[in-house]
Design a protein around this motif. Structure first.
Motif, mmCIF file in Angstrom:
data_model
loop_
_atom_site.group_PDB
_atom_site.id
_atom_site.type_symbol
_atom_site.label_atom_id
_atom_site.label_comp_id
_atom_site.label_asym_id
_atom_site.label_seq_id
_atom_site.Cartn_x
_atom_site.Cartn_y
_atom_site.Cartn_z
ATOM 1 N N ILE A 146 43.941 84.424 12.143
ATOM 2 C CA ILE A 146 43.335 83.647 13.235
ATOM 3 C C ILE A 146 43.512 82.262 12.917
ATOM 4 C CG2 ILE A 146 41.085 82.839 14.033
ATOM 5 C CD1 ILE A 146 40.179 85.737 14.055
ATOM 6 N N VAL A 147 43.498 81.842 11.380
ATOM 7 C CA VAL A 147 43.496 80.521 11.051
ATOM 8 C C VAL A 147 44.921 80.058 11.210
ATOM 9 C CG1 VAL A 147 43.664 79.074 8.804
ATOM 10 C CG2 VAL A 147 41.693 80.619 9.090
ATOM 11 N N ALA A 148 45.919 80.916 11.062
ATOM 12 C CA ALA A 148 47.246 80.586 11.265
ATOM 13 C C ALA A 148 47.585 80.305 12.544
ATOM 14 C CB ALA A 148 48.224 81.706 10.534
ATOM 15 N N ARG A 149 46.835 81.299 13.567
ATOM 16 C CA ARG A 149 47.221 81.240 15.029
ATOM 17 C C ARG A 149 46.545 79.900 15.354
ATOM 18 N NH1 ARG A 149 46.915 79.106 18.897
ATOM 19 N NH2 ARG A 149 46.994 79.912 20.941
ATOM 20 N N LEU A 150 45.254 79.179 15.023
ATOM 21 C CA LEU A 150 44.728 77.943 15.129
ATOM 22 C C LEU A 150 45.351 76.825 14.824
ATOM 23 C CD1 LEU A 150 40.865 79.227 15.068
ATOM 24 C CD2 LEU A 150 42.255 78.812 17.234
ATOM 25 N N SER A 151 46.125 77.166 13.726
ATOM 26 C CA SER A 151 46.958 75.932 13.021
ATOM 27 C C SER A 151 47.887 75.401 14.271
ATOM 28 C CB SER A 151 47.800 76.384 11.890
ATOM 29 O OG SER A 151 48.571 77.022 11.999
ATOM 30 N N ARG A 152 48.229 76.339 15.318
ATOM 31 C CA ARG A 152 49.073 75.904 16.154
ATOM 32 C C ARG A 152 48.626 75.342 17.356
ATOM 33 N NH1 ARG A 152 50.905 81.395 14.869
ATOM 34 N NH2 ARG A 152 50.561 81.821 17.031
ATOM 35 N N GLY A 153 47.303 75.321 17.197
ATOM 36 C CA GLY A 153 46.685 74.736 18.528
ATOM 37 C C GLY A 153 45.291 75.532 18.719
ATOM 38 N N ASP A 154 44.338 75.336 19.600
ATOM 39 C CA ASP A 154 43.156 75.537 20.025
ATOM 40 C C ASP A 154 43.535 77.083 20.847
ATOM 41 O OD1 ASP A 154 42.072 73.455 18.828
ATOM 42 O OD2 ASP A 154 41.559 72.607 20.624
ATOM 43 N N ALA A 155 42.482 77.996 20.805
ATOM 44 C CA ALA A 155 42.551 79.082 21.372
ATOM 45 C C ALA A 155 41.215 79.726 21.850
ATOM 46 C CB ALA A 155 43.310 80.122 20.726
ATOM 47 N N PRO A 179 36.865 77.093 23.728
ATOM 48 C CA PRO A 179 38.148 76.930 22.923
ATOM 49 C C PRO A 179 37.689 76.978 21.395
ATOM 50 C CG PRO A 179 37.924 75.018 24.141
ATOM 51 C CD PRO A 179 37.147 75.801 24.629
ATOM 52 N N VAL A 180 38.341 77.789 20.454
ATOM 53 C CA VAL A 180 38.238 77.802 19.097
ATOM 54 C C VAL A 180 39.082 76.693 18.451
ATOM 55 C CG1 VAL A 180 37.925 79.012 16.809
ATOM 56 C CG2 VAL A 180 37.413 80.098 18.977
ATOM 57 N N HIS A 181 38.472 75.771 17.577
ATOM 58 C CA HIS A 181 39.424 74.565 17.156
ATOM 59 C C HIS A 181 39.296 74.906 15.195
ATOM 60 C CE1 HIS A 181 38.324 72.547 20.868
ATOM 61 N NE2 HIS A 181 37.063 72.950 20.486
ATOM 62 N N LEU A 182 40.469 74.660 14.751
ATOM 63 C CA LEU A 182 40.480 74.807 13.284
ATOM 64 C C LEU A 182 40.040 73.415 13.044
ATOM 65 C CD1 LEU A 182 41.753 76.188 10.745
ATOM 66 C CD2 LEU A 182 43.944 75.230 11.089
ATOM 67 N N ASP A 183 39.452 73.625 11.813
ATOM 68 C CA ASP A 183 38.931 72.101 11.375
ATOM 69 C C ASP A 183 40.097 72.004 10.201
ATOM 70 O OD1 ASP A 183 37.755 70.172 10.012
ATOM 71 O OD2 ASP A 183 35.826 70.961 9.808
ATOM 72 N N ALA A 184 41.043 70.957 10.529
ATOM 73 C CA ALA A 184 41.830 70.845 9.523
ATOM 74 C C ALA A 184 41.468 70.091 8.259
ATOM 75 C CB ALA A 184 42.800 69.901 10.033
ATOM 76 N N ALA A 185 40.180 69.305 8.267
ATOM 77 C CA ALA A 185 39.551 68.535 7.219
ATOM 78 C C ALA A 185 39.149 69.511 6.274
ATOM 79 C CB ALA A 185 38.844 67.423 7.725
ATOM 80 N N ALA A 186 38.612 70.528 6.812
ATOM 81 C CA ALA A 186 38.001 71.669 5.766
ATOM 82 C C ALA A 186 39.367 72.285 5.028
ATOM 83 C CB ALA A 186 37.238 72.743 6.659
#
Length: 121
Positions: free
Chosen positions: A26-35, A74-81
């Motif tokens: 899921i994290v890998a998928r979200l690294s390409r954009g929100d879903a 949408p779910v967003h990856l927190d890149a800062a985390a």
């Protein structure tokens, strides 16, 4: 340099969340954009409810957030985390690399000394 910037609880939750292969995917998928949950559930042979629970674990760990966009959530990856986790890992990687460099230097010096002793006079 031995500081724990994110905090033990935060690190524990994040690494526990990332220990699961579905959550890593899921994290890998979200690294390409929100879903959305539906989009995130597509590649898995598990229910949308199960994917939603995985997302809740990632949210609790501070790795993802959700927002409302009209009908979508949408779910967003927190890149800062993720950056904070990487920084925590990097501090120990740098310490280990420094130790290995010192060991390499010590071994090289020892080998040179040994070769000098063995040279014919």
């Amino acid at each position: 340099m031995m500081h724990d910037a994110p905090g033990h609880d935060t690190l524990d939750r994040a690494f526990m969340a990332l220990a699961d292969p579905v959550r890593r995917a899921i994290v890998a998928r979200l690294s390409r954009g929100d879903a959305t949950v539906n989009e995130l559930a597509e590649p898995f042979a598990i229910t949308k409810q199960a994917v939603s629970k995985h997302i809740q674990v990632l949210e609790h760990a501070g790795l993802v957030t959700r927002s409302r966009d009209a009908q979508r959530r949408p779910v967003h990856l927190d890149a800062a985390a993720l950056e904070r986790l990487t920084a925590w890992i990097d501090q120990y990687r740098l310490i280990a690399e420094s130790s290995y460099r010192r060991l390499d230097q010590l071994l090289a010096t020892s080998q040179q000394e040994q070769e000098t002793k063995e040279e014919p006079k």
